[in-house]
Design a protein around this motif. Structure first.
Motif, PDB file in Angstrom:
ATOM      1  N   ARG A 156      -3.672   0.641 -13.055  1.00  0.00           N
ATOM      2  CA  ARG A 156      -2.640  -0.318 -12.686  1.00  0.00           C
ATOM      3  C   ARG A 156      -1.770   0.284 -11.600  1.00  0.00           C
ATOM      4  O   ARG A 156      -1.535   1.488 -11.571  1.00  0.00           O
ATOM      5  CB  ARG A 156      -1.783  -0.697 -13.892  1.00  0.00           C
ATOM      6  N   ALA A 157      -1.273  -0.579 -10.727  1.00  0.00           N
ATOM      7  CA  ALA A 157      -0.385  -0.154  -9.646  1.00  0.00           C
ATOM      8  C   ALA A 157       0.931  -0.908  -9.761  1.00  0.00           C
ATOM      9  O   ALA A 157       0.934  -2.102 -10.091  1.00  0.00           O
ATOM     10  CB  ALA A 157      -1.029  -0.444  -8.293  1.00  0.00           C
ATOM     11  N   PRO A 158       2.072  -0.250  -9.507  1.00  0.00           N
ATOM     12  CA  PRO A 158       3.363  -0.950  -9.538  1.00  0.00           C
ATOM     13  C   PRO A 158       3.376  -2.099  -8.532  1.00  0.00           C
ATOM     14  O   PRO A 158       2.989  -1.926  -7.372  1.00  0.00           O
ATOM     15  CB  PRO A 158       4.370   0.138  -9.150  1.00  0.00           C
ATOM     16  N   GLU A 159       3.835  -3.256  -8.978  1.00  0.00           N
ATOM     17  CA  GLU A 159       3.726  -4.464  -8.157  1.00  0.00           C
ATOM     18  C   GLU A 159       4.498  -4.372  -6.849  1.00  0.00           C
ATOM     19  O   GLU A 159       3.983  -4.740  -5.786  1.00  0.00           O
ATOM     20  CB  GLU A 159       4.209  -5.675  -8.952  1.00  0.00           C
ATOM     21  N   LEU A 160       5.744  -3.906  -6.887  1.00  0.00           N
ATOM     22  CA  LEU A 160       6.544  -3.901  -5.668  1.00  0.00           C
ATOM     23  C   LEU A 160       5.979  -2.947  -4.624  1.00  0.00           C
ATOM     24  O   LEU A 160       6.008  -3.231  -3.420  1.00  0.00           O
ATOM     25  CB  LEU A 160       8.001  -3.556  -5.996  1.00  0.00           C
ATOM     26  N   GLU A 161       5.456  -1.818  -5.063  1.00  0.00           N
ATOM     27  CA  GLU A 161       4.821  -0.908  -4.106  1.00  0.00           C
ATOM     28  C   GLU A 161       3.572  -1.549  -3.509  1.00  0.00           C
ATOM     29  O   GLU A 161       3.298  -1.412  -2.308  1.00  0.00           O
ATOM     30  CB  GLU A 161       4.479   0.415  -4.784  1.00  0.00           C
ATOM     31  N   ALA A 162       2.811  -2.255  -4.343  1.00  0.00           N
ATOM     32  CA  ALA A 162       1.604  -2.918  -3.839  1.00  0.00           C
ATOM     33  C   ALA A 162       1.965  -3.976  -2.802  1.00  0.00           C
ATOM     34  O   ALA A 162       1.327  -4.078  -1.745  1.00  0.00           O
ATOM     35  CB  ALA A 162       0.828  -3.545  -4.996  1.00  0.00           C
ATOM     36  N   VAL A 163       2.988  -4.771  -3.082  1.00  0.00           N
ATOM     37  CA  VAL A 163       3.408  -5.805  -2.133  1.00  0.00           C
ATOM     38  C   VAL A 163       3.895  -5.174  -0.836  1.00  0.00           C
ATOM     39  O   VAL A 163       3.519  -5.595   0.272  1.00  0.00           O
ATOM     40  CB  VAL A 163       4.514  -6.685  -2.741  1.00  0.00           C
ATOM     41  N   GLY A 164       4.758  -4.159  -0.939  1.00  0.00           N
ATOM     42  CA  GLY A 164       5.325  -3.543   0.254  1.00  0.00           C
ATOM     43  C   GLY A 164       4.276  -2.916   1.152  1.00  0.00           C
ATOM     44  O   GLY A 164       4.241  -3.169   2.368  1.00  0.00           O
ATOM     45  N   LEU A 165       3.400  -2.108   0.577  1.00  0.00           N
ATOM     46  CA  LEU A 165       2.378  -1.445   1.382  1.00  0.00           C
ATOM     47  C   LEU A 165       1.309  -2.431   1.840  1.00  0.00           C
ATOM     48  O   LEU A 165       0.768  -2.308   2.942  1.00  0.00           O
ATOM     49  CB  LEU A 165       1.755  -0.295   0.596  1.00  0.00           C
ATOM     50  N   GLY A 166       1.021  -3.428   1.012  1.00  0.00           N
ATOM     51  CA  GLY A 166       0.078  -4.460   1.434  1.00  0.00           C
ATOM     52  C   GLY A 166       0.606  -5.258   2.607  1.00  0.00           C
ATOM     53  O   GLY A 166      -0.134  -5.586   3.539  1.00  0.00           O
ATOM     54  N   GLY A 167       1.895  -5.570   2.587  1.00  0.00           N
ATOM     55  CA  GLY A 167       2.497  -6.297   3.700  1.00  0.00           C
ATOM     56  C   GLY A 167       2.424  -5.515   5.001  1.00  0.00           C
ATOM     57  O   GLY A 167       2.100  -6.066   6.056  1.00  0.00           O
ATOM     58  N   LEU A 168       2.717  -4.212   4.941  1.00  0.00           N
ATOM     59  CA  LEU A 168       2.627  -3.380   6.137  1.00  0.00           C
ATOM     60  C   LEU A 168       1.194  -3.329   6.661  1.00  0.00           C
ATOM     61  O   LEU A 168       0.954  -3.421   7.870  1.00  0.00           O
ATOM     62  CB  LEU A 168       3.103  -1.958   5.834  1.00  0.00           C
ATOM     63  N   THR A 169       0.242  -3.173   5.758  1.00  0.00           N
ATOM     64  CA  THR A 169      -1.164  -3.092   6.162  1.00  0.00           C
ATOM     65  C   THR A 169      -1.605  -4.364   6.859  1.00  0.00           C
ATOM     66  O   THR A 169      -2.236  -4.335   7.921  1.00  0.00           O
ATOM     67  CB  THR A 169      -2.053  -2.843   4.929  1.00  0.00           C
ATOM     68  N   LEU A 170      -1.282  -5.516   6.277  1.00  0.00           N
ATOM     69  CA  LEU A 170      -1.706  -6.794   6.861  1.00  0.00           C
ATOM     70  C   LEU A 170      -1.047  -7.050   8.208  1.00  0.00           C
ATOM     71  O   LEU A 170      -1.654  -7.636   9.105  1.00  0.00           O
ATOM     72  CB  LEU A 170      -1.387  -7.933   5.895  1.00  0.00           C
ATOM     73  N   ALA A 171       0.214  -6.619   8.357  1.00  0.00           N
ATOM     74  CA  ALA A 171       0.935  -6.850   9.603  1.00  0.00           C
ATOM     75  C   ALA A 171       0.652  -5.776  10.647  1.00  0.00           C
ATOM     76  O   ALA A 171       1.011  -5.955  11.818  1.00  0.00           O
ATOM     77  CB  ALA A 171       2.433  -6.930   9.330  1.00  0.00           C
ATOM     78  N   GLY A 172       0.057  -4.660  10.230  1.00  0.00           N
ATOM     79  CA  GLY A 172      -0.219  -3.574  11.158  1.00  0.00           C
ATOM     80  C   GLY A 172       1.035  -2.883  11.661  1.00  0.00           C
ATOM     81  O   GLY A 172       1.116  -2.465  12.809  1.00  0.00           O
ATOM     82  N   LEU A 173       2.035  -2.745  10.781  1.00  0.00           N
ATOM     83  CA  LEU A 173       3.311  -2.146  11.150  1.00  0.00           C
ATOM     84  C   LEU A 173       3.553  -0.856  10.373  1.00  0.00           C
ATOM     85  O   LEU A 173       3.143  -0.736   9.211  1.00  0.00           O
ATOM     86  CB  LEU A 173       4.455  -3.117  10.862  1.00  0.00           C
ATOM     87  N   PRO A 174       4.253   0.115  10.962  1.00  0.00           N
ATOM     88  CA  PRO A 174       4.581   1.341  10.220  1.00  0.00           C
ATOM     89  C   PRO A 174       5.743   1.164   9.253  1.00  0.00           C
ATOM     90  O   PRO A 174       5.865   1.884   8.264  1.00  0.00           O
ATOM     91  CB  PRO A 174       4.948   2.330  11.334  1.00  0.00           C
ATOM     92  N   SER A 175       6.621   0.199   9.531  1.00  0.00           N
ATOM     93  CA  SER A 175       7.759  -0.082   8.652  1.00  0.00           C
ATOM     94  C   SER A 175       8.229  -1.501   8.884  1.00  0.00           C
ATOM     95  O   SER A 175       8.042  -2.068   9.967  1.00  0.00           O
ATOM     96  CB  SER A 175       8.905   0.908   8.898  1.00  0.00           C
ATOM     97  N   ALA A 176       8.845  -2.085   7.879  1.00  0.00           N
ATOM     98  CA  ALA A 176       9.340  -3.464   7.985  1.00  0.00           C
ATOM     99  C   ALA A 176      10.060  -3.823   6.693  1.00  0.00           C
ATOM    100  O   ALA A 176       9.954  -3.121   5.676  1.00  0.00           O
ATOM    101  CB  ALA A 176       8.193  -4.454   8.224  1.00  0.00           C
ATOM    102  N   ILE A 177      10.781  -4.920   6.737  1.00  0.00           N
ATOM    103  CA  ILE A 177      11.209  -5.596   5.521  1.00  0.00           C
ATOM    104  C   ILE A 177      10.034  -6.464   5.076  1.00  0.00           C
ATOM    105  O   ILE A 177       9.473  -7.212   5.892  1.00  0.00           O
ATOM    106  CB  ILE A 177      12.456  -6.464   5.774  1.00  0.00           C
ATOM    107  N   VAL A 178       9.652  -6.361   3.827  1.00  0.00           N
ATOM    108  CA  VAL A 178       8.556  -7.168   3.294  1.00  0.00           C
ATOM    109  C   VAL A 178       9.124  -8.077   2.219  1.00  0.00           C
ATOM    110  O   VAL A 178       9.819  -7.624   1.295  1.00  0.00           O
ATOM    111  CB  VAL A 178       7.432  -6.291   2.712  1.00  0.00           C
ATOM    112  N   VAL A 179       8.847  -9.365   2.348  1.00  0.00           N
ATOM    113  CA  VAL A 179       9.364 -10.356   1.411  1.00  0.00           C
ATOM    114  C   VAL A 179       8.204 -10.930   0.605  1.00  0.00           C
ATOM    115  O   VAL A 179       7.227 -11.427   1.172  1.00  0.00           O
ATOM    116  CB  VAL A 179      10.089 -11.494   2.153  1.00  0.00           C
ATOM    117  N   SER A 180       8.318 -10.849  -0.703  1.00  0.00           N
ATOM    118  CA  SER A 180       7.318 -11.434  -1.595  1.00  0.00           C
ATOM    119  C   SER A 180       7.834 -12.779  -2.078  1.00  0.00           C
ATOM    120  O   SER A 180       8.818 -12.843  -2.827  1.00  0.00           O
ATOM    121  CB  SER A 180       7.064 -10.503  -2.789  1.00  0.00           C
ATOM    122  N   MET A 181       7.183 -13.855  -1.649  1.00  0.00           N
ATOM    123  CA  MET A 181       7.614 -15.205  -1.996  1.00  0.00           C
ATOM    124  C   MET A 181       6.605 -15.819  -2.956  1.00  0.00           C
ATOM    125  O   MET A 181       5.593 -16.381  -2.550  1.00  0.00           O
ATOM    126  CB  MET A 181       7.740 -16.069  -0.739  1.00  0.00           C
TER     127      MET A 181
END
Length: 276
Positions: free
Chosen positions: A76-101
């Motif tokens: 199992r993986a912590p949800e917020l870490e999965a969302v944050g790192l997944g958002g960066l990966t999909l956007a191709g960014l090194p850092s960002a604000i990631v919003v889970s809606m």
């Protein structure tokens, strides 16, 4: 090795089949009551010539999926870490604000040092579903969005220009009061448009405030609400008003599932194993 990465959310269950390098070979969305075993079965069925060998889960309902009941070794993986790192990966960014809606909203700061939870809101897909059902008899967010396609936000909201004719520092077209014009005679399609604007616009403003506080301009939007047809236009208006950039990457609704693979990689680099 092929892995099934499953996001056991409160409103929907989503999964992807991916290689260890992060290539996504299959995607599946099922109703929230779906089990991990059902998601896995659908993913494996989409890849008859491949064999899924490992399983990883995240999401609110992942804790109820006992590993002893699953057909494959699982972590199992912590949800917020999965969302944050997944958002960066999909956007191709090194850092960002990631919003889970999703059912509600979580706002994260993600970067090379990991993911921090900045806050969140009860506004989300659950709000749209509940208000749409109570006020308009809409059977779910999809029906509400279809109704709103012919609606006019200007017949539901009050703008700054409606309240004053003086030239100020704020654009007269900005919302002064969500649903401030709504009344018993407001057409259902206009009510629907106003409700969608209420939820998405306020998520956008909260994300903008978080971004300004973190010195960020880039805001990555993820989760099922990114599929709402009105999403892009509403966030475009917020971006223009406040000088931020909203990004809706491909596969945004699968960010948490895709991010599980990133979390596992992150833990390996940090010499910290994922939760069993």
């Amino acid at each position: 090795m092929l892995m099934a990465l499953l996001d056991m959310g409160g409103s929907t269950a989503k999964g992807v089949a991916a290689t260890e390098s992060g290539a996504v070979l299959a995607r599946v969305r099922l109703p929230a009551e779906a089990t991990a075993a059902q998601l896995l079965e659908r993913l494996q069925g989409a890849l008859p010539d491949e064999r899924i060998e490992r399983l990883a889960l995240t999401g609110l309902r992942s804790a109820s999926e006992g590993t002893e009941r699953l057909p494959l070794p699982a972590v199992r993986a912590p949800e917020l870490e999965a969302v944050g790192l997944g958002g960066l990966t999909l956007a191709g960014l090194p850092s960002a604000i990631v919003v889970s809606m999703g059912t509600g909203t979580a706002i994260l700061s993600a970067g090379k040092d990991g993911v921090r939870h900045l806050g969140g809101s009860g506004l989300g897909g659950g709000t749209l579903a509940g208000l749409g059902r109570a006020l308009l008899g809409a059977n779910g967010a999809e029906e509400l969005c279809a109704l709103a396609a012919d609606g006019d936000i200007a017949r539901a909201d009050l703008t700054i220009g409606d309240l004053t004719s003086s030239k100020g520092t704020l654009d007269s077209a900005l919302t002064a009061a969500n649903m401030g014009r709504a009344c018993a005679g407001t057409a259902p399609q206009d009510m629907a448009a106003g409700l969608i604007n209420l939820v998405l616009q306020n998520i956008g403003v909260m994300a903008m405030i978080a971004a300004k506080g973190e010195g960020q301009r880039d805001i990555v939007l993820t989760g099922s609400l990114t599929l709402v047809p009105q999403c892009e236009e509403i966030f475009r208006r917020v971006a223009e008003a406040f000088g931020v950039r909203f990004i809706i990457p491909p596969d945004a609704e699968y960010a948490a599932a895709i991010g599980i693979g990133e979390v596992i990689g992150f833990y390996r680099r940090a010499c910290r194993p994922p939760e069993k």
